[in-house]
Design a protein around this motif. Structure first.
Motif, PDB file in Angstrom:
ATOM      1  N   LYS A 119     -30.657 -21.663 -28.548  1.00  6.95           N
ATOM      2  CA  LYS A 119     -30.846 -20.811 -29.729  1.00  6.95           C
ATOM      3  C   LYS A 119     -31.623 -21.547 -30.822  1.00  6.95           C
ATOM      4  CE  LYS A 119     -26.723 -17.953 -29.024  1.00  6.95           C
ATOM      5  NZ  LYS A 119     -25.342 -17.658 -29.492  1.00  6.95           N
ATOM      6  N   HIS A 120     -31.321 -22.824 -30.992  1.00  9.78           N
ATOM      7  CA  HIS A 120     -31.955 -23.612 -32.045  1.00  9.78           C
ATOM      8  C   HIS A 120     -33.430 -23.837 -31.750  1.00  9.78           C
ATOM      9  CE1 HIS A 120     -32.180 -26.227 -35.449  1.00  9.78           C
ATOM     10  NE2 HIS A 120     -32.305 -27.338 -34.753  1.00  9.78           N
ATOM     11  N   THR A 121     -33.743 -24.217 -30.530  1.00  8.38           N
ATOM     12  CA  THR A 121     -35.145 -24.498 -30.198  1.00  8.38           C
ATOM     13  C   THR A 121     -35.994 -23.231 -30.244  1.00  8.38           C
ATOM     14  OG1 THR A 121     -34.591 -24.403 -27.824  1.00  8.38           O
ATOM     15  CG2 THR A 121     -34.658 -26.578 -28.852  1.00  8.38           C
ATOM     16  N   VAL A 122     -35.417 -22.110 -29.812  1.00  6.53           N
ATOM     17  CA  VAL A 122     -36.146 -20.836 -29.908  1.00  6.53           C
ATOM     18  C   VAL A 122     -36.420 -20.495 -31.371  1.00  6.53           C
ATOM     19  CG1 VAL A 122     -35.921 -18.336 -29.620  1.00  6.53           C
ATOM     20  CG2 VAL A 122     -35.427 -19.867 -27.703  1.00  6.53           C
ATOM     21  N   ALA A 123     -35.415 -20.669 -32.233  1.00  5.23           N
ATOM     22  CA  ALA A 123     -35.599 -20.373 -33.660  1.00  5.23           C
ATOM     23  C   ALA A 123     -36.697 -21.223 -34.273  1.00  5.23           C
ATOM     24  CB  ALA A 123     -34.288 -20.588 -34.409  1.00  5.23           C
ATOM     25  N   LEU A 124     -36.905 -22.414 -33.711  1.00  2.00           N
ATOM     26  CA  LEU A 124     -37.943 -23.326 -34.199  1.00  2.00           C
ATOM     27  C   LEU A 124     -39.298 -23.081 -33.551  1.00  2.00           C
ATOM     28  CD1 LEU A 124     -35.755 -26.546 -34.265  1.00  2.00           C
ATOM     29  CD2 LEU A 124     -36.763 -25.439 -36.267  1.00  2.00           C
ATOM     30  N   GLY A 125     -39.384 -22.075 -32.685  1.00  2.00           N
ATOM     31  CA  GLY A 125     -40.668 -21.698 -32.113  1.00  2.00           C
ATOM     32  C   GLY A 125     -40.999 -22.314 -30.773  1.00  2.00           C
ATOM     33  N   THR A 126     -40.027 -22.958 -30.131  1.00  2.15           N
ATOM     34  CA  THR A 126     -40.272 -23.539 -28.804  1.00  2.15           C
ATOM     35  C   THR A 126     -40.110 -22.445 -27.758  1.00  2.15           C
ATOM     36  OG1 THR A 126     -39.508 -25.721 -29.497  1.00  2.15           O
ATOM     37  CG2 THR A 126     -39.534 -25.275 -27.140  1.00  2.15           C
ATOM     38  N   ALA A 424     -41.103 -14.314 -35.896  1.00  3.97           N
ATOM     39  CA  ALA A 424     -40.739 -13.732 -34.612  1.00  3.97           C
ATOM     40  C   ALA A 424     -41.252 -14.632 -33.498  1.00  3.97           C
ATOM     41  CB  ALA A 424     -41.305 -12.324 -34.454  1.00  3.97           C
ATOM     42  N   VAL A 425     -40.540 -14.584 -32.355  1.00  5.94           N
ATOM     43  CA  VAL A 425     -40.885 -15.394 -31.183  1.00  5.94           C
ATOM     44  C   VAL A 425     -40.960 -14.475 -29.982  1.00  5.94           C
ATOM     45  CG1 VAL A 425     -40.173 -17.288 -29.673  1.00  5.94           C
ATOM     46  CG2 VAL A 425     -39.754 -17.440 -32.145  1.00  5.94           C
ATOM     47  N   TYR A 426     -42.049 -14.552 -29.231  1.00  5.15           N
ATOM     48  CA  TYR A 426     -42.245 -13.771 -28.024  1.00  5.15           C
ATOM     49  C   TYR A 426     -42.453 -14.704 -26.834  1.00  5.15           C
ATOM     50  CZ  TYR A 426     -43.020  -9.620 -30.933  1.00  5.15           C
ATOM     51  OH  TYR A 426     -42.887  -8.595 -31.844  1.00  5.15           O
ATOM     52  N   VAL A 427     -41.782 -14.376 -25.721  1.00  4.21           N
ATOM     53  CA  VAL A 427     -42.014 -15.080 -24.460  1.00  4.21           C
ATOM     54  C   VAL A 427     -42.261 -14.034 -23.377  1.00  4.21           C
ATOM     55  CG1 VAL A 427     -41.046 -16.579 -22.676  1.00  4.21           C
ATOM     56  CG2 VAL A 427     -40.606 -17.086 -25.085  1.00  4.21           C
ATOM     57  N   ASN A 428     -43.384 -14.171 -22.695  1.00  2.88           N
ATOM     58  CA  ASN A 428     -43.741 -13.207 -21.649  1.00  2.88           C
ATOM     59  C   ASN A 428     -43.694 -11.782 -22.180  1.00  2.88           C
ATOM     60  OD1 ASN A 428     -44.512 -12.543 -18.992  1.00  2.88           O
ATOM     61  ND2 ASN A 428     -42.390 -12.201 -18.384  1.00  2.88           N
TER      62      ASN A 428
END
Length: 433
Positions: A119-126, A424-428
């Motif tokens: 959750k933390h890494t996603v929030a940071l844009g990873t 916002a973060v998008y993956v695939n």
């Protein structure tokens, strides 16, 4: 697996890098995303219905960048963030790291920590993380499940180490291979194309040559990625020479074991010799620059420009908890600072600039991980891994008090932005933040 909208159209500004290291900025364009992939890119679109529910219109303070690719981080070490930087690598491992990692025998502890990590890494844009997980296969599988549930793209490495330790934190060679084989099968059974296993000998000091060669065979037979550490610390390098006297160098240890391939990433590479660089180049192996941990643990200053000139693929890693932050923005800043410090010490040395580190954190990382055909920039046919950046985020340090060009907004983000600017973060193609 998270559902993917059949088609979205993103209208607004965006910035990304080319394979040649050129920054591309588009002030007004449209990126069409169909079934998770970029299906079309239009510059200065005229006739898009912005009232359509599938059209995402960015505000004047927002722009798109490719998702960040963290090529080297230790998921299980995040509880130790900010601890032990008075020590150097080998003492730090024995004092802080190995005792923490042994706690992952407890799967409740593992579940709690690894849920927070993703959750933390996603929030940071990873959007893509190359994780060192745990010695324990069950804890490592938990990390894979967390990434899959959240929608993060991830390589998950069950650590292998068979060098005997008084605290029992190791496996026998037979246990190591058996546990790894089951772990690989379990990750594959998740049936998630975003989450894959990666063969992970901790480093040469944790494995004998028998295990290293067995790991090389597993990677070759199953066509898997490989990750480890190389030439991080002078004391470490000297110890490798003593343990593997039959090998000509640290890189030769891995090469002898069949672990250097075009799908291998080696963290650090601070003290690589010219001969070692030649071996890595011949094998297509990437070096992952970890400037924060190299500074915190006083390992040294990695000369990225030297590696670039030799044609080595280079990615960027946070290397938590040797590094003090999970943020790839912080890793970019650390890379800039290390390179600037090297320019004070060397003649005719050109320090990295913000475009260089943006490349390392996006397309460079994708290339290092042999994923540049899928991610890393905005090209038709690639999967849409992207961040919506807001330069005027509420309570953020950045602001829109003066008008800036898009390139300048990107520079401001890299030097002074944080997670508040990642709207916002998008993956695939799937929105996961």
């Amino acid at each position: 697996m998270l559902s993917i909208a059949k088609e979205n159209i993103f209208v607004g500004s965006f910035a990304h890098m080319t394979e040649r290291g050129e920054l591309i900025t588009v002030d007004h364009g449209a990126i069409y995303v169909t079934n998770g992939k970029i299906s079309n890119i239009v510059i200065d679109p005229k006739s898009i219905d912005t009232n359509d529910e599938n059209v995402i219109v960015l505000s004047g303070t927002q722009f798109l960048v490719p998702g960040f690719v963290d090529c080297h981080t230790h998921a299980v070490q995040i509880p130790n963030l900010g601890i032990g930087y008075d020590k150097q690598l080998l003492e730090w491992l024995d004092t802080y790291t190995f005792p923490l990692e042994k706690k992952y025998e407890n799967e409740e502890f593992a579940d709690c920590v690894l849920d927070a990590v993703v959750k933390h890494t996603v929030a940071l844009g990873t959007t893509t993380a190359c994780y060192f997980a745990s010695l324990y296969a069950n804890a490592s599988l938990i990390l894979g499940k967390k990434a899959a549930k959240t929608g993060q793209r991830a390589l998950i490495g069950k650590i292998n180490m068979n060098s005997k330790r008084d605290d029992g934190y190791y496996e026998t060679t037979q246990e190591s291979i058996a546990n790894l084989t089951k772990f690989i099968d379990d990750i594959i059974k998740l049936n998630n194309p975003l989450v894959k296993p990666i063969v992970t000998p901790r480093f040469a000091l944790s494995c004998d040559m028998v295990l290293l060669k067995e790991l090389g065979k597993v990677a070759k037979e199953k066509n898997l990625h490989i990750q480890s550490h190389i030439s991080e610390n002078l004391q470490e390098i000297e110890a490798v020479k003593q343990i593997f006297p039959e090998c000509s160098s640290y890189a030769d240890v891995y090469d002898t074991a069949g672990l250097l391939t075009d799908k291998t990433v080696m963290a650090h590479g601070v003290y690589l010799t010219d001969n070692e660089i030649t071996i890595l180049k011949q094998r297509g192996t990437a070096v992952i620059h970890c400037p924060s941990s190299n500074t915190c643990l006083k390992s040294g200053l990695c000369d990225v420009q030297r590696l670039k000139k030799k044609g080595i693929k280079i990615g960027l890693g946070t290397d938590v908890a040797g590094g003090q932050s999970c943020s790839m923005l912080d890793a970019m800043r650390s890379a800039l600072q290390v390179s600037t410090h090297l320019s004070f010490m060397k003649t005719d040395y050109e320090a990295l600039n913000f475009k260089d580190v943006f490349h390392l954190a996006t397309l460079g990382g994708a290339t290092a991980l042999a994923m540049a055909d899928k991610i890393g920039n905005f090209q038709i046919g690639k999967e849409f891994d992207a961040l919506v950046i807001d330069i005027n985020a509420e309570n953020g340090y950045l602001n829109n008090l003066k008008e800036y060009a898009l390139e300048e907004k990107l520079e401001k983000l890299i030097y002074s932005g944080d997670d508040r600017n990642i709207a916002a973060v998008y993956v695939n193609g799937c929105k996961i933040k």
